[in-house]
Design an enzyme around this catalytic site. Structure first.
Site, mmCIF file in Angstrom:
data_model
loop_
_atom_site.group_PDB
_atom_site.id
_atom_site.type_symbol
_atom_site.label_atom_id
_atom_site.label_comp_id
_atom_site.label_asym_id
_atom_site.label_seq_id
_atom_site.Cartn_x
_atom_site.Cartn_y
_atom_site.Cartn_z
ATOM 1 N N GLU A 210 1.744 6.334 -1.841
ATOM 2 C CA GLU A 210 1.213 5.208 -2.125
ATOM 3 C C GLU A 210 2.190 4.467 -3.149
ATOM 4 O O GLU A 210 2.423 3.240 -3.123
ATOM 5 C CB GLU A 210 -0.151 5.077 -2.694
ATOM 6 C CG GLU A 210 -1.038 5.761 -1.487
ATOM 7 C CD GLU A 210 -2.566 5.849 -2.161
ATOM 8 O OE1 GLU A 210 -3.389 5.508 -1.248
ATOM 9 O OE2 GLU A 210 -2.685 6.197 -3.176
ATOM 10 N N GLU B 150 -5.330 13.355 1.031
ATOM 11 C CA GLU B 150 -6.547 13.170 0.402
ATOM 12 C C GLU B 150 -7.882 13.796 1.493
ATOM 13 O O GLU B 150 -8.701 14.064 1.108
ATOM 14 C CB GLU B 150 -6.669 11.691 0.284
ATOM 15 C CG GLU B 150 -5.885 11.243 -0.752
ATOM 16 C CD GLU B 150 -4.474 11.142 -0.925
ATOM 17 O OE1 GLU B 150 -3.899 10.356 -1.517
ATOM 18 O OE2 GLU B 150 -3.963 11.265 0.227
#
Length: 261
Positions: free
Chosen positions: A112, A132
């Protein structure tokens, strides 16, 4: 500037930011806040025009959130400071080019962080993932940004499965600009940064603001805002010395001298 977590170095108009948290360059709350301060200062410094973000060592760019800190009680929704996690993905008004030089593993929040940059250069051994899903959390920034960067179905597969993919696949989907031998990664990043630093900073600022604000607008609405001088950076550009200098240099068949004003 040097700290226990992040190293910075000014190279003329270029700021190099290096994550340096052995063993893996993971980001805890303190490191995120430090990065936010660094990128805010970069944004506000008129002498700096381009930033490069990379990781120390040859194995990790950044694996994202520091799970050791989480195990010790740090909350996943903690206050990460200015710019949100990693200091970049939510930083308002950052109208200067940022290059990510991905020197190894970039997963979770590390990926990210990379996609919050404008240009991504990757070492040939770099690898990526959004794992995640396996720990019962959501890659929030990636879920928002990734389907806008690469084909929707590919982005959703990566988000749903958390699988690893290499630099070649990332390049195939357009996620990274170039793949380079590891030994030449920073040389290429610095060359690109120097090239951009020599360019027109007010034009770059206008490009970034228009692209960012127009992302969720209809084409004609965005064009109307440009032509109606409703973007601050565009208004500043068209009233600047640089705009006049660009026109003169073109007419005189010479390289322009950009002053950023």
């Amino acid at each position: 500037m040097t700290s226990s977590n992040v190293r910075t170095e000014r190279r003329g108009a270029v700021l190099e930011v290096t994550l340096d948290r052995p063993k893996a360059n993971a980001i805890d709350t303190a490191t995120s806040r430090e990065l936010g301060e660094i990128f805010t200062a970069f944004r506000d410094d008129p002498e700096l025009r381009v930033a490069v973000i990379t990781g120390a060592g040859e194995k990790f760019f950044c694996p994202g959130w520091d799970l050791r800190a989480a195990a010790e009680g740090e909350a996943v929704d903690a206050d990460y400071g200015k710019g949100g996690f990693g200091g970049l993905q939510e930083l308002r008004g950052l109208n200067k080019p940022v290059i990510a030089a991905v020197n190894g593993i970039a997963c979770g929040g590390g990926l990210e962080l990379a996609i919050s940059a404008d240009i991504i250069l990757a070492a040939d051994h770099a690898s990526f993932a959004l794992p995640e899903i396996r720990s019962g959390t959501v890659a929030d920034a990636a879920t928002i940004k990734l389907p806008k960067r690469i084909p929707y179905h590919i982005a959703m597969e990566l988000l749903f499965t958390g699988r690893w993919f290499d630099a070649q696949e990332a390049h195939r989907w357009g996620l990274v600009n170039r793949i380079l031998p590891a030994a030449g990664l920073m040389t290429a990043a610095r060359a690109m940064a120097e090239e951009l630093a020599a360019g027109p900073p007010l034009v770059f600022a206008a490009i970034k603001e228009i692209a960012r604000e127009a992302e969720d607008m209809k084409f004609q609405d965005a064009m109307n805002r440009v032509t109606g001088s409703q973007f601050e950076t565009v208004e500043r550009l068209y009233r600047s010395e640089d705009q006049k200098e660009g026109a003169r240099a073109f007419a005189e068949k010479r390289d322009p001298v950009w002053k950023g004003r």
